[in-house]
Write an enzyme that holds these catalytic residues in place. Structure first.
Site, PDB file in Angstrom:
ATOM      1  N   TYR A 122       0.825  -1.201   0.000  1.00 45.48           N
ATOM      2  CA  TYR A 122       0.000   0.000   0.000  1.00 45.48           C
ATOM      3  C   TYR A 122       0.862   1.255   0.000  1.00 45.48           C
ATOM      4  CZ  TYR A 122       0.932   0.371   5.062  1.00 45.48           C
ATOM      5  OH  TYR A 122       1.533   0.482   6.289  1.00 45.48           O
ATOM      6  N   ASN A 176      10.236  -5.752   7.585  1.00 45.24           N
ATOM      7  CA  ASN A 176      10.987  -4.515   7.821  1.00 45.24           C
ATOM      8  C   ASN A 176      12.387  -4.889   8.283  1.00 45.24           C
ATOM      9  OD1 ASN A 176       8.814  -2.937   7.160  1.00 45.24           O
ATOM     10  ND2 ASN A 176       8.291  -2.381   9.255  1.00 45.24           N
ATOM     11  N   TYR A 178      15.817  -3.382   9.592  1.00 43.37           N
ATOM     12  CA  TYR A 178      16.410  -2.176  10.164  1.00 43.37           C
ATOM     13  C   TYR A 178      17.910  -2.359  10.362  1.00 43.37           C
ATOM     14  CZ  TYR A 178      11.611  -0.977  11.508  1.00 43.37           C
ATOM     15  OH  TYR A 178      10.268  -0.699  11.505  1.00 43.37           O
TER      16      TYR A 178
END
Length: 360
Positions: A122, A176, A178
């Protein structure tokens, strides 16, 4: 110093900026309660709402922290050996992304943090044509890669067997990744896009999830959280109710001391809005090749990155586009505030006025 009549540099600076003391006195008068003691102003969330804390507000913060903690569930499901196997799979995802083997909208890069959308992706942050909550849109079907089989086999199935989520719940998986010093600013997962609960599984290292923070930039700093949730390697975190809907959550730069990855598992709502055919962020399936080269990261982190001053992409972009108004850079609650506005250059090129030249 003697030539200017000042023997102390502090006195000279004070005389050059008399408005600071005047402002300070006005602020103390406005916030004092008659006893000469001033009250500190703090922010509950990273939006424009603010409120003042008096001495009795500590109880209110404790009540809010209790509402947050009571709507969070945590379980330690994955063993160190299972974590190591899943982390190898995550490394393979990163390698495929670097090789450009994923579809265009699968990989989303930012300094010290890369996102990999699977199943559903999105738009958010600077990608939005209109900023603000409720403006996020799903990409068209097929514009991100399917959820890898190993995510189903090694992660989702374990959560189903442990009663964390029902079978068939997950249709969106986001990884995700990091690097030390990375962060994600305060936000609420879009209510009109995702059903609840929000499930995440952590890998590579321990970290923390903070609630009710306010981010400020140049330099980056984060206000005191309402609640801090320690997140261990291999732990599963489930957000619902107040923690998912009524207060923002974030990851602060100081909480990412080593590389850390999280797999976020969600279900999109059946009526979640999608980008239309003519959106600048939605490519046509007929023109899109099977595999596209992913955008390259502007910065590579190293193990010592957490111990050096950080220059975020938001600072870089403002330097690159000095003509942008402050209003267009105002939002700080999106996940990707520092992403480049892809439509800006095209708009600038098409806005020039044509002038008809006369012959003399």
């Amino acid at each position: 110093m003697a030539a200017s009549g000042y023997s102390d540099l502090r006195e000279k600076l004070k005389s050059m900026t008399p408005h600071r003391d005047e402002y300070k006195n006005k602020y103390v008068d406005r916030t004092s309660n008659g006893s000469g003691k001033s009250r500190k102003r703090k922010y509950r969330e990273s939006d424009d709402d603010e409120y003042e804390h008096s001495d009795d507000s500590a109880e209110l913060r404790e009540q809010e922290a209790h509402r947050v903690s009571s709507s969070i569930q945590q379980k330690s499901i994955f063993t160190p050996e299972e974590c190591a196997l899943i982390e190898e799979k995550i490394d393979q995802v990163v390698a495929k992304g670097e090789a450009g083997l994923y579809r265009e909208h699968t990989v989303d890069r930012a300094p010290l943090r890369n996102k990999y959308f699977f199943g559903e992706g999105y738009t958010y942050g600077a990608q939005l044509e209109k900023r603000g909550p409720g403006q996020e849109r799903l990409y068209r079907k097929g514009e991100v890669d399917e959820i890898p089989s190993w995510v189903h086999e090694l992660v989702i199935n374990r959560l189903v067997s442990n009663g964390v989520i029902p079978e068939g719940f997950v249709n969106s998986a986001v990884i995700n990744d990091y690097q030390p010093g990375g962060c994600i600013v305060s936000h609420v997962d879009p209510l009109h896009i995702f059903a609840r609960p929000i499930v995440s599984v952590s890998f590579f290292s321990d970290s923390a999830l903070c609630f009710g923070c306010r981010f400020q930039f140049k330099p980056i700093r984060v206000s005191e959280p309402v609640f801090v949730l320690p997140v261990r390697r291999g732990s599963v975190t489930v957000l619902s109710g107040y923690a998912a809907d009524e207060i923002t959550h974030c990851i602060r730069p100081q909480d990412i001391k080593e590389r850390r990855a999280v797999i976020i598992l969600r279900k999109t709502r059946p009526d979640a809005p999608r980008l239309d055919t003519y959106s600048p962020f939605s490519s046509s399936p007929a023109k899109r090749p099977v595999s596209l080269k992913a955008k390259r990261s502007h910065r590579k982190a190293d193990p010592d990155a957490a111990h050096r001053p950080r220059v975020l992409e938001m600072d870089k972009e403002e330097n690159r586009h000095p003509s942008l108004s402050r209003h267009s850079r105002h939002s700080i609650t999106s996940e990707n505030y520092w992403r480049r506005d892809q439509g800006y250059n095209k708009h600038s090129e098409g806005s020039g006025r044509k002038v008809k030249m006369r012959r003399h």
